[in-house]
Design an enzyme around this catalytic site. Structure first.
Site, PDB file in Angstrom:
ATOM      1  N   LYS A 207       5.478   8.632  12.050  1.00 46.00           N
ATOM      2  CA  LYS A 207       4.796   9.817  12.661  1.00 46.00           C
ATOM      3  C   LYS A 207       5.021   9.614  14.303  1.00 46.00           C
ATOM      4  CE  LYS A 207       0.274  11.720  12.859  1.00 46.00           C
ATOM      5  NZ  LYS A 207      -1.200  11.755  12.170  1.00 46.00           N
ATOM      6  N   GLU A 213       7.116  -2.327  13.855  1.00 44.26           N
ATOM      7  CA  GLU A 213       7.881  -2.864  12.708  1.00 44.26           C
ATOM      8  C   GLU A 213       9.106  -1.972  12.240  1.00 44.26           C
ATOM      9  OE1 GLU A 213       4.723  -2.614  12.673  1.00 44.26           O
ATOM     10  OE2 GLU A 213       3.617  -4.174  11.547  1.00 44.26           O
ATOM     11  N   GLY A 268      -1.331   9.669   8.329  1.00 42.17           N
ATOM     12  CA  GLY A 268      -0.212   8.887   7.837  1.00 42.17           C
ATOM     13  C   GLY A 268      -0.333   8.658   6.355  1.00 42.17           C
ATOM     14  N   ARG A 269      -1.370   8.229   5.824  1.00 42.47           N
ATOM     15  CA  ARG A 269      -1.653   8.168   4.467  1.00 42.47           C
ATOM     16  C   ARG A 269      -1.653   9.324   3.633  1.00 42.47           C
ATOM     17  NH1 ARG A 269      -5.535   6.732   7.546  1.00 42.47           N
ATOM     18  NH2 ARG A 269      -7.638   7.477   7.591  1.00 42.47           N
ATOM     19  N   GLU A 354      -8.473   2.681   3.889  1.00 44.72           N
ATOM     20  CA  GLU A 354      -8.154   3.015   5.215  1.00 44.72           C
ATOM     21  C   GLU A 354      -9.138   4.352   5.543  1.00 44.72           C
ATOM     22  OE1 GLU A 354      -4.353   1.921   7.550  1.00 44.72           O
ATOM     23  OE2 GLU A 354      -4.260   3.962   7.134  1.00 44.72           O
ATOM     24  N   HIS A 385      -2.863  -9.539 -19.468  1.00 47.52           N
ATOM     25  CA  HIS A 385      -2.591 -10.716 -19.912  1.00 47.52           C
ATOM     26  C   HIS A 385      -2.811 -11.404 -18.504  1.00 47.52           C
ATOM     27  CE1 HIS A 385      -0.733  -9.708 -23.657  1.00 47.52           C
ATOM     28  NE2 HIS A 385      -0.912  -8.469 -23.172  1.00 47.52           N
ATOM     29  N   LYS A 513      -2.723  -5.108  16.183  1.00 44.50           N
ATOM     30  CA  LYS A 513      -1.325  -4.768  16.597  1.00 44.50           C
ATOM     31  C   LYS A 513      -1.564  -5.060  18.278  1.00 44.50           C
ATOM     32  CE  LYS A 513      -0.564  -0.354  14.366  1.00 44.50           C
ATOM     33  NZ  LYS A 513      -0.345   1.211  14.509  1.00 44.50           N
TER      34      LYS A 513
HETATM   35  C1  G6Q Z   1      -1.818   5.923   7.910  1.00 42.32           C
HETATM   36  C2  G6Q Z   1      -1.841   4.960   8.794  1.00 42.32           C
HETATM   37  C3  G6Q Z   1      -0.908   3.824   9.073  1.00 42.32           C
HETATM   38  C4  G6Q Z   1       0.376   4.447   9.546  1.00 42.32           C
HETATM   39  C5  G6Q Z   1       1.385   3.294   9.928  1.00 42.32           C
HETATM   40  C6  G6Q Z   1       2.804   4.050  10.121  1.00 42.32           C
HETATM   41  O1  G6Q Z   1      -2.841   6.698   7.609  1.00 42.32           O
HETATM   42  O2  G6Q Z   1      -2.165   5.735  10.122  1.00 42.32           O
HETATM   43  O3  G6Q Z   1      -0.549   3.392   7.742  1.00 42.32           O
HETATM   44  O4  G6Q Z   1       0.875   5.467   8.478  1.00 42.32           O
HETATM   45  O5  G6Q Z   1       0.953   2.561  10.830  1.00 42.32           O
HETATM   46  O6  G6Q Z   1       2.661   4.850  11.458  1.00 42.32           O
HETATM   47  P1  G6Q Z   1       3.942   5.392  12.035  1.00 42.32           P
HETATM   48  O7  G6Q Z   1       4.192   6.675  10.867  1.00 42.32           O
HETATM   49  O8  G6Q Z   1       3.578   6.395  13.140  1.00 42.32           O
HETATM   50  O9  G6Q Z   1       4.951   4.734  12.283  1.00 42.32           O
END
Ligand code: G6Q
Length: 549
Positions: A207, A213, A268-269, A354, A385, A513
């Site tokens: 996003k 990463e 994001g989620r 989150e 199990h 971060k």
């Molecule tokens: C979700 C969070 C988080 C995000 C990641 C990736 O709601 O905001 O999990 O999706 O940190 O972020 P980017 O899509 O910006 O790389």
């Protein structure tokens, strides 16, 4: 809601009511009331919810729905669907529901209808996915694409990964889809060993397009590709990007016609419904992606239209509040009886924890009541199990969601009947338990001698009265998966509303971060900066000195 939920009349009544219910056992409630299953089960958007195995009576449901009313659920739900900036700490609307809005009506953000832009990107996803799947769009050397690698993390990874796994029966034979999220080089490195750059497409899903990463993985993938194909110009044919940051994607060298946009009002989620779902569309085809949107939309309509006592997300959200705040349950287990849903609990873990793992309310005050629980789980029957012992006889008890599709995509022998029998048996055992008399009678019937029987009786007693929901799907399809995901999104929303938190920010992931960035600089400098605590400085020195120092 300006006040605290604990001050609402229904909250106070629930506190008293809990003391009454605490003296009841589910086994007795079932025995006394043959209509319990019919009264405490509901349907919506193709899903069936049995919530009769919960520590509730009719009055509980009345008080819980009153709590939702007093907490202002109707107004807040309306505000979300209307595009009001309910994510107040980031001054943003929350409109993942617009992404799956199948009506022709407008959805306004700051007076602008967002639906035309959403439909444009959906059209772009259809054109691109069909071109890649059909082999019309080829790689730099003219070879068709065989492997798609989604490079993303968190919300840009968990949702699409979970959905691709869930919808595997709908994938054609042509394309394999892989997900690389971890900055640990092993994640990308192990995959690249198996891939041919000439037939690989990388999708950089971010996003913000700033996530450390994902960008590290994208740059390493790019280096691998360019060295394998011998040309920088290959990047244009082997990369695509999903992002709200179009400057960032251009700087990376991804041509604009391979950039799929979305917007800051998609969290994001909650983003698998947006361009972040491109890997799903590539894997199962755009018609199936559309069917998933249809399922999500059907759940939105159910959530908006059904009365609270027949509303799946409302009921599930309220039951979660009931256990978390009135019984002290600290965790909640997600138990899909479907191997294809093996990443569902991981997706919900992020969605729920989150969103509602918050200790500050919407007015910025410290919270003095429990909010979001720990979410965890694994598919059945495997979990039986492993950790089910704890669910049945541990000193803590955990509310559970059993999720079961009634038809299998793999009708092998009697497997599915066994799966269903195990699912129903587990919720039954949790609910009714086993008394000392029953344990004794069973052992006697097996011919065990009296002394051994008495020694074992306490170990064979199950307290029961352990609550669970059972969610039935006719089959796991794109449509029912869409409805299922949207159900949990709205469940989280209901709980966030009652707990008076902002379910749409995530400041809790920031600090780590920032500190990682500083420590990375220390590695570059070859020495820990002053100001670290002794533990962190000591660990950095050991890492700088190699494993043996
Ligand atoms: C979700 C969070 C988080 C995000 C990641 C990736 O709601 O905001 O999990 O999706 O940190 O972020 P980017 O899509 O910006 O790389």
């Amino acid at each position: 809601m300006q006040g605290r939920p604990t001050e609402l009349p229904a909250w106070r009544s629930l506190r008293d009511h809990q003391r009454t219910v605490a003296g009841m056992h589910l086994r007795e409630l079932f025995a006394a009331d043959p209509g319990r299953f019919d009264r405490f089960s509901v349907q919506g958007a193709g899903l069936f919810l049995d919530f009769s195995k919960h520590r509730i009576v009719d009055e509980t449901l009345g008080l819980l729905t009153a709590l939702a009313g007093q907490a202002g659920l109707d107004a807040r739900r309306q505000a979300m669907f209307s595009g009001d900036p309910i994510n107040v700490t980031e001054s943003r609307a929350v409109l993942h529901t617009a992404l799956r809005n199948r009506s022709s009506g407008p959805v306004l953000v700051d007076g602008v209808d967002v639906m035309p832009a959403i439909r444009r990107v959906l059209g772009q996803m259809r054109a691109f996915s069909e071109a890649i799947r059909s082999g019309r769009s080829v790689g730099h050397g003219g070879q068709p694409i065989r492997d798609v690698v989604n490079l993303g993390i968190g919300g840009s990874d968990l949702g699409p990964l979970m959905a691709c796994e869930a919808l595997e029966p709908y994938a054609g034979a042509g394309l394999r889809v892989h997900f690389v999220s971890n900055v640990d080089g092993a994640h990308l490195g192990r995959l690249l060993k198996r891939l041919d750059p000439a037939s690989t497409l990388f999708i950089v899903a971010s996003k913000t397009f700033t996530t450390q990463e994902t960008l590290a993985n994208a740059h390493s993938a790019r280096t691998w590709l360019v060295s394998g194909l011998g040309s920088e110009s290959a990047v244009a044919k082997h990369f695509a990007a999903l992002s709200t940051n179009l400057q960032g994607t251009a700087a990376f060298g991804i041509p604009d016609d391979r950039v799929f946009a979305f917007w800051d009002w998609v969290g994001g989620r909650y983003s698998l419904w947006s361009a972040i779902g491109l890997s799903i569309a590539l894997y199962v085809g755009m018609d199936n992606f559309d069917a998933m949107l249809d399922g999500g939309c059907a759940m939105d309509q159910h959530f908006r239209g059904a009365p609270p006592e027949q509303n799946l997300p409302v009921i599930m959200g309220l039951l979660g509040v009931w256990y978390r705040d009135f019984w002290g349950a600290a965790s909640h287990a997600i138990l899909p009886y479907d191997q294809s849903l093996h990443r569902f609990a991981a997706h919900l873990q992020q969605l729920d924890m989150e969103s509602n793992g918050k200790r500050t309310d919407l007015q910025g005050r410290d919270i003095d009541y429990p909010t979001g629980p720990v979410i965890w789980g694994e598919p059945g029957t495997n979990g039986q199990h492993a950790f089910f012992q704890h669910l049945h006889q541990g000193t803590d008890w955990t509310p559970c969601d059993f999720i079961l599709p009634l038809r299998s995509h793999y009708p092998l022998g009697d497997h599915h009947r066994m799966l269903m029998a195990n699912c129903f048996a587990q919720s039954q055992a949790l609910m009714q338990g086993r008394t000392a008399e029953e344990a004794r009678a069973e052992m006697r019937a097996q011919g065990r001698d009296a002394a051994a029987t008495e020694r074992l009786v306490p170990h064979k007693v199950f307290p029961g009265n352990r609550p669970s929901s059972t969610l039935l799907l006719p089959q796991l399809t794109p449509y029912t998966l869409g409805a299922l995901i949207a159900l949990y999104e709205h469940k989280v929303f209901v709980q966030g509303t009652i707990w008076n938190v902002n379910s749409f920010d995530q400041w809790g992931v920031e600090l780590g971060k920032v500190l990682a960035g500083r420590i990375l600089q220390d590695f570059g400098n070859g020495v820990p900066a002053s100001g670290h605590d002794a533990s962190t400085a000591g660990l950095i020195r050991r890492a700088l000195g190699g494993a043996g120092s």
